[in-house]
Design a protein around this motif. Structure first.
Motif, PDB file in Angstrom:
ATOM      1  N   GLY A 273       0.724  -1.140  -0.101  1.00 52.25           N
ATOM      2  CA  GLY A 273       0.105  -0.077   0.022  1.00 52.25           C
ATOM      3  C   GLY A 273       0.826   1.415   0.171  1.00 52.25           C
ATOM      4  N   LEU A 274       0.141   2.419  -0.010  1.00 49.53           N
ATOM      5  CA  LEU A 274       0.977   3.790  -0.132  1.00 49.53           C
ATOM      6  C   LEU A 274       1.732   3.850   1.378  1.00 49.53           C
ATOM      7  N   LYS A 275       1.035   3.569   2.341  1.00 45.58           N
ATOM      8  CA  LYS A 275       1.984   3.835   3.486  1.00 45.58           C
ATOM      9  C   LYS A 275       3.139   2.965   3.698  1.00 45.58           C
ATOM     10  N   TYR A 278       6.475   3.657   1.965  1.00 46.62           N
ATOM     11  CA  TYR A 278       7.322   4.878   2.394  1.00 46.62           C
ATOM     12  C   TYR A 278       7.714   4.439   3.913  1.00 46.62           C
ATOM     13  N   GLY A 279       8.045   3.251   4.066  1.00 47.64           N
ATOM     14  CA  GLY A 279       8.815   2.397   5.264  1.00 47.64           C
ATOM     15  C   GLY A 279       9.944   3.005   5.218  1.00 47.64           C
ATOM     16  N   GLY A 280      10.649   3.355   6.389  1.00 43.92           N
ATOM     17  CA  GLY A 280      11.913   3.648   6.462  1.00 43.92           C
ATOM     18  C   GLY A 280      12.394   5.183   5.751  1.00 43.92           C
ATOM     19  N   ILE A 281      11.255   5.948   5.428  1.00 41.05           N
ATOM     20  CA  ILE A 281      11.632   7.026   4.592  1.00 41.05           C
ATOM     21  C   ILE A 281      12.542   7.961   5.448  1.00 41.05           C
ATOM     22  N   GLY A 282      12.181   8.115   6.850  1.00 39.56           N
ATOM     23  CA  GLY A 282      13.140   8.963   7.671  1.00 39.56           C
ATOM     24  C   GLY A 282      14.587   8.763   7.494  1.00 39.56           C
ATOM     25  N   ALA A 283      14.947   7.249   7.683  1.00 35.88           N
ATOM     26  CA  ALA A 283      16.276   6.963   7.611  1.00 35.88           C
ATOM     27  C   ALA A 283      16.930   7.154   5.980  1.00 35.88           C
ATOM     28  N   ARG A 284      15.816   7.049   5.228  1.00 33.08           N
ATOM     29  CA  ARG A 284      16.515   7.186   3.647  1.00 33.08           C
ATOM     30  C   ARG A 284      16.611   8.717   3.592  1.00 33.08           C
TER      31      ARG A 284
END
Length: 316
Positions: A273-275, A278-284
């Motif tokens: 899904g969309l959410k 975007y898992g790990g977006i902060g680290a990336r």
């Protein structure tokens, strides 16, 4: 008198090193790109390990980037943060050579085809097309090593390093396993690189328009490269995050018997899904912003050291 002047001019010419052209020039661009990408990606291996764990196992690694670092160290020891460092250095050395060297080459081809004025007037399209073409060839070189890296990170006991992991995948799953993620890597890397180069070029253009490059010291130019690269990295991370997550997922394990890459991608996309994509977006964001800033700063400095200054510039 005129004879003395002509003699002096000839002496200056003889003592002035000629700027490299052709293969000599583009090999310098490629070497500078290889060095800047391998150093930055390799140096950020610990961040990439945590980011990949968050993408692959969000239920366990659900405490953000700092928490993820603590979990990995607690469960596996600090050495686990360097898992996949070998394929990261090797893969991004090759990718950087093709990416940066190819970008400069394709920009020059656009100028040759369109003419300098037309290319300059349509430089955003030139930046986008040149970076996309360069990244396509870079990904052919990167994909097998990236597949090996992800397998090592997702399965810490899979192999001891690059050579053993690469050999095990080749023996057990065949050469096709290295390119199972080629589709996702293209969907990730091409938009990523297009955003990265066009945003960098535009930000740098705006700065140099206000503060002409020839009025800035080498240190000040490096600061401009860092700042422009940081903004470009944030943009590139946001654009390419969903494909990055899918790439991690598809390379984590081999597919079911008879299951094609396309069907696997569709299944993964539905599950995420969309959410989830975007898992790990902060680290990336931290990782990509930092490494992109570092890449452009190092790339600019190495070009100067190699005498390949300026590059192919069509900005106004």
């Amino acid at each position: 008198m005129s004879g003395k002047i002509e003699a002096a001019v000839e002496t200056v010419k003889a003592n002035t090193p000629e700027k490299p052209t052709g293969l000599a020039l583009y090999s310098r661009f490629a070497l500078a790109g290889a060095i800047c990408c391998s150093i930055t990606h390799g140096g950020l291996t610990p961040v990439d390990v945590v980011k990949t764990r968050i993408q692959l196992d969000p239920q366990t690694y659900n405490r953000g980037m700092i928490g993820g670092f603590k979990q990995v160290i607690q469960n596996e020891g600090a050495g686990a943060l360097l898992t996949g460092a070998g394929p990261t250095f090797a893969g991004y050395f090759l990718q950087g050579a093709f990416k940066f060297g190819g970008y400069e080459l394709f920009k020059q081809q656009a100028i040759n085809t369109l003419g300098y004025e037309t290319a300059s007037n349509n430089r955003t399209l030139v930046y986008l097309a040149s970076s996309a073409c360069a990244e396509f060839f870079a990904d052919i070189a990167l994909c097998p090593l990236e597949a090996t890296r992800i397998r090592l990170v997702s399965e810490p006991t899979y192999a001891s390093g690059l050579v053993s992991g690469f050999g095990k995948m080749l023996k057990n799953e065949g050469a096709g396993a290295f390119y199972a993620g080629f589709g996702p890597i293209l969907f990730k890397q091409i938009p990523y690189t297009m955003a990265k180069f066009v945003v960098y070029e535009k930000v740098a253009e705006a700065v140099f328009r206000k503060y002409p490059k020839n009025t800035l010291s080498d240190g000040q130019q490096t600061v401009v490269n860092l700042g422009s690269g940081l903004i470009a990295g944030f943009a590139a991370a946001l654009v390419s995050q969903p494909a990055d997550t899918m790439l991690s997922k598809i390379n984590k394990t081999k597919g079911l018997p008879g299951e094609g890459t396309t069907s696997r991608l569709i299944k993964i996309a539905k599950e995420l899904g969309l959410k989830g994509s975007y898992g790990g977006i902060g680290a990336r964001l931290v990782m990509v912003g930092t490494l992109t800033a570092g890449q452009f700063a190092i790339y600019g400095d190495i070009k100067k050291a190699l005498g390949a200054t300026g590059g192919v510039e069509i900005g106004k």
